[in-house]
Write a protein that holds these residues in place. Sequence first.
Motif, mmCIF file in Angstrom:
data_model
loop_
_atom_site.group_PDB
_atom_site.id
_atom_site.type_symbol
_atom_site.label_atom_id
_atom_site.label_comp_id
_atom_site.label_asym_id
_atom_site.label_seq_id
_atom_site.Cartn_x
_atom_site.Cartn_y
_atom_site.Cartn_z
ATOM 1 N N LEU A 102 0.835 -1.203 0.000
ATOM 2 C CA LEU A 102 0.000 0.000 0.000
ATOM 3 C C LEU A 102 0.869 1.253 0.000
ATOM 4 C CD1 LEU A 102 -2.996 0.711 0.037
ATOM 5 C CD2 LEU A 102 -2.878 0.781 2.529
ATOM 6 N N SER A 103 1.966 1.228 0.756
ATOM 7 C CA SER A 103 2.894 2.353 0.775
ATOM 8 C C SER A 103 3.554 2.535 -0.588
ATOM 9 C CB SER A 103 3.949 2.132 1.856
ATOM 10 O OG SER A 103 4.882 3.183 1.867
ATOM 11 N N ASP A 104 3.940 1.429 -1.218
ATOM 12 C CA ASP A 104 4.543 1.508 -2.558
ATOM 13 C C ASP A 104 3.563 2.106 -3.558
ATOM 14 O OD1 ASP A 104 6.874 0.362 -1.626
ATOM 15 O OD2 ASP A 104 6.449 -1.635 -2.428
ATOM 16 N N ALA A 105 2.306 1.673 -3.489
ATOM 17 C CA ALA A 105 1.300 2.184 -4.422
ATOM 18 C C ALA A 105 1.043 3.667 -4.207
ATOM 19 C CB ALA A 105 -0.002 1.392 -4.274
ATOM 20 N N GLY A 106 1.083 4.110 -2.949
ATOM 21 C CA GLY A 106 0.800 5.507 -2.635
ATOM 22 C C GLY A 106 1.909 6.473 -2.982
ATOM 23 N N SER A 107 3.100 5.937 -3.305
ATOM 24 C CA SER A 107 4.221 6.810 -3.685
ATOM 25 C C SER A 107 4.894 6.285 -4.940
ATOM 26 C CB SER A 107 5.227 6.906 -2.534
ATOM 27 O OG SER A 107 5.675 5.614 -2.146
ATOM 28 N N CYS A 108 4.122 5.740 -5.844
ATOM 29 C CA CYS A 108 4.579 5.020 -7.046
ATOM 30 C C CYS A 108 5.880 5.574 -7.619
ATOM 31 C CB CYS A 108 3.496 5.073 -8.106
ATOM 32 S SG CYS A 108 3.853 4.046 -9.541
ATOM 33 N N ALA A 109 6.885 4.695 -7.719
ATOM 34 C CA ALA A 109 8.220 5.121 -8.140
ATOM 35 C C ALA A 109 8.408 5.147 -9.655
ATOM 36 C CB ALA A 109 9.268 4.190 -7.515
ATOM 37 N N ASN A 110 7.377 4.794 -10.420
ATOM 38 C CA ASN A 110 7.485 4.824 -11.877
ATOM 39 C C ASN A 110 7.711 6.267 -12.352
ATOM 40 O OD1 ASN A 110 6.344 5.125 -14.698
ATOM 41 N ND2 ASN A 110 6.293 2.897 -14.477
#
Length: 201
Positions: free
Chosen positions: A50-58
Amino acid sequence: KTALCVGQDTEPAAQRSASRMLTSTSGSVLQFMHTFADDAAATQAYTAQLSDAGSCANDTALIAGASTVKGLADSADAVRVTLQGTKDEHHILLLTRSGRTLNTFDVTGQANLTVAAVAQVAAPALSRQCSAGGTCPSTINVVESLPAAGEPAGWLVAADLPQITPGSGKWTALPTQPIELQGSQCEDTDLSKVSGTSGSA
């Protein structure tokens, strides 16, 4: 292939993982399912994704919104992400946890694709899984929410900012620097040492 923003590797590691991809002329659904040793491990992996999705590194991602989905699983959240280009690509990431099972759905489609529609698509698979433990889908209710915070919490991430020129350029972050504010000299305080704060950057 991996899901946008969250990848397919989990921490802690899953005991068992599976994936499938369905495509049509209007979009695609990529599903990853991870089963963990217990509910606590699944919750830890869910929080990390959820944290990764909320700060998407793409590099081209723009976070367009987020939602909490009630009535689908023990926990369910969605993040709308647009991959910016000369022609935008629209994604909805739906993350669910039912007991010790974590699902990641990466759905692409038209700009008007809704989180509620994605939740309905996911519900049959989650209904088959919940017999092993966890909340089964029932009446689905989607409520707008904030994307999960990145690190450090409260700061902008690159995916919060739209491209200035469609299909060109990317935002990058510089390391935080000590605050050296002169102000107008009329504040009667040192702006780099505001009382009651525990830190500044």
